[in-house]
Design an enzyme around this catalytic site. Sequence first.
Site, short mmCIF file in Angstrom:
data_model
loop_
_atom_site.label_atom_id
_atom_site.label_comp_id
_atom_site.label_asym_id
_atom_site.label_seq_id
_atom_site.Cartn_x
_atom_site.Cartn_y
_atom_site.Cartn_z
N TYR A 1 103.92 39.04 85.79
CA TYR A 1 104.34 38.52 84.61
C TYR A 1 103.38 38.11 83.61
CZ TYR A 1 108.93 38.68 86.94
OH TYR A 1 110.04 39.11 87.49
N LYS B 1 104.74 43.39 99.82
CA LYS B 1 104.76 44.78 99.76
C LYS B 1 103.31 45.30 100.29
CE LYS B 1 107.42 48.32 99.05
NZ LYS B 1 108.29 48.85 100.12
N ASP C 1 111.32 44.50 100.49
CA ASP C 1 112.74 45.41 100.61
C ASP C 1 113.50 44.74 101.93
OD1 ASP C 1 110.57 46.33 101.89
OD2 ASP C 1 110.74 48.57 101.60
N ASP D 1 111.18 35.76 91.84
CA ASP D 1 111.98 35.56 90.79
C ASP D 1 113.37 36.43 91.22
OD1 ASP D 1 113.32 35.63 88.51
OD2 ASP D 1 112.17 37.22 87.30
N ASP E 1 116.96 34.32 92.85
CA ASP E 1 118.20 34.58 92.39
C ASP E 1 119.20 35.00 93.56
OD1 ASP E 1 117.82 33.65 89.98
OD2 ASP E 1 118.45 35.30 88.79
#
Length: 360
Positions: A142, A191, A223, A247, A251
């Site tokens: 980001y 990852k 994942d 992020d 959620d």
Amino acid sequence: MEKKIALIKGDGIGPEIVDQAVRVLDKICEKYGHTFHYQRVLMGGESIDATGVPLTDQALADAKASDAVLLGSVGGPKWDSQPGHLRPEKGLLQIRKGLGLFANLRPAYLYPQLKEACPLREDIIGDGFDMIVVRELTGGLYFGTHETNEENGELVAHDDLRYSESEIRRIAVKGFEIAKKRRCHVTSVEKSNVLDSSRLWKKIVHEVAESYPEVELTDMLVDNCAMQLVKDPKQFDVILTENMFGDILSDEASMVTGSIGMLSSASLNETKFGLYEPSHGSAPDIAGKDLANPIATILSAAMMLRYSFDMDKEADDIEAAVRKVLEQGYRTPDIRSRISPEGEIAVGCKGMGDAIVAAL
Ligand code: NAD
């Protein structure tokens, strides 16, 4: 103890929920002999209306001069047509950056009284779950360069994902320190089978882990983590991860509790300073109607006491009061039972504040 708290009430339901959190903080002051001085700071839509920008230099300076910031939420349809740099949410990014808030903490806790709101099966929920996502907030994808260029007659977009050793080390230290205050288990999510930034992440997290022999470390690919959150959420204590993975996963973790109005969050810098806010937005659809659930903001205020002021006993007291009012049956509309509402006491935002203050 004397503390200075910057209050950003914000937009939509922000003023209503912050007012209830302040009542709870005032009750804590009365009970424990503390003094909290509040300073109103404008941010978001409210600041745009008053000053033309979502966060002024003076507002940032006032926030910096305080011991902690308590925020409601910002944004709403009134400002949706503003250009990107003048939208209320821009104030949020500016304040996070301006205050160096690199660690975002989002607890996801399933209250036994609200089990029905959890979208998972009974056998998966078991006795409930209690985890916290520790997300890196000021680095990674980001904050890299973002570019869209024309190459060979078509548009090609490119985003830069970059992490330095020091950025990873400081968030890892936060994660392990928090685990020490909880059940001493960190799941580091990356990852590393594909990304260099994740391979560096894993290396540094393992180096930091050597200083915390009492904390168990598990590595998990992102994942797999997304699957495990709905398959077996009980396995998690602290989920430690980088900006974008955090992020998305925070959620997901909050959704499995089923009650967005209950979830607090904290963003911290290298000192004890932090910004505390509910995980939800400004809920313009219910603003000004005394329908909002103030518990997420009240629990954010409890996090402020715990992490910025080292007032663990006072924070425990607020959390116990919240559990007590839920046991007594107090419910704002968002957490009312759809199956068995008998025995529940329907309240609005202020009524829930009254009940929690009384429980204290
Ligand atoms: P939202 O979280 O505001 O609302 C989603 C749904 O949840 C709505 O139905 C709302 O009524 C309900 N809800 C949220 N909080 C509640 C509470 N405390 N009690 C009861 N119900 C509650 O998300 P959205 O609708 O996507 O966004 C609305 C505005 O909030 C947008 O402008 C968005 O940009 C902004 N936003 C701000 C923040 C922040 O300030 N940190 C975070 C997210 C969204």
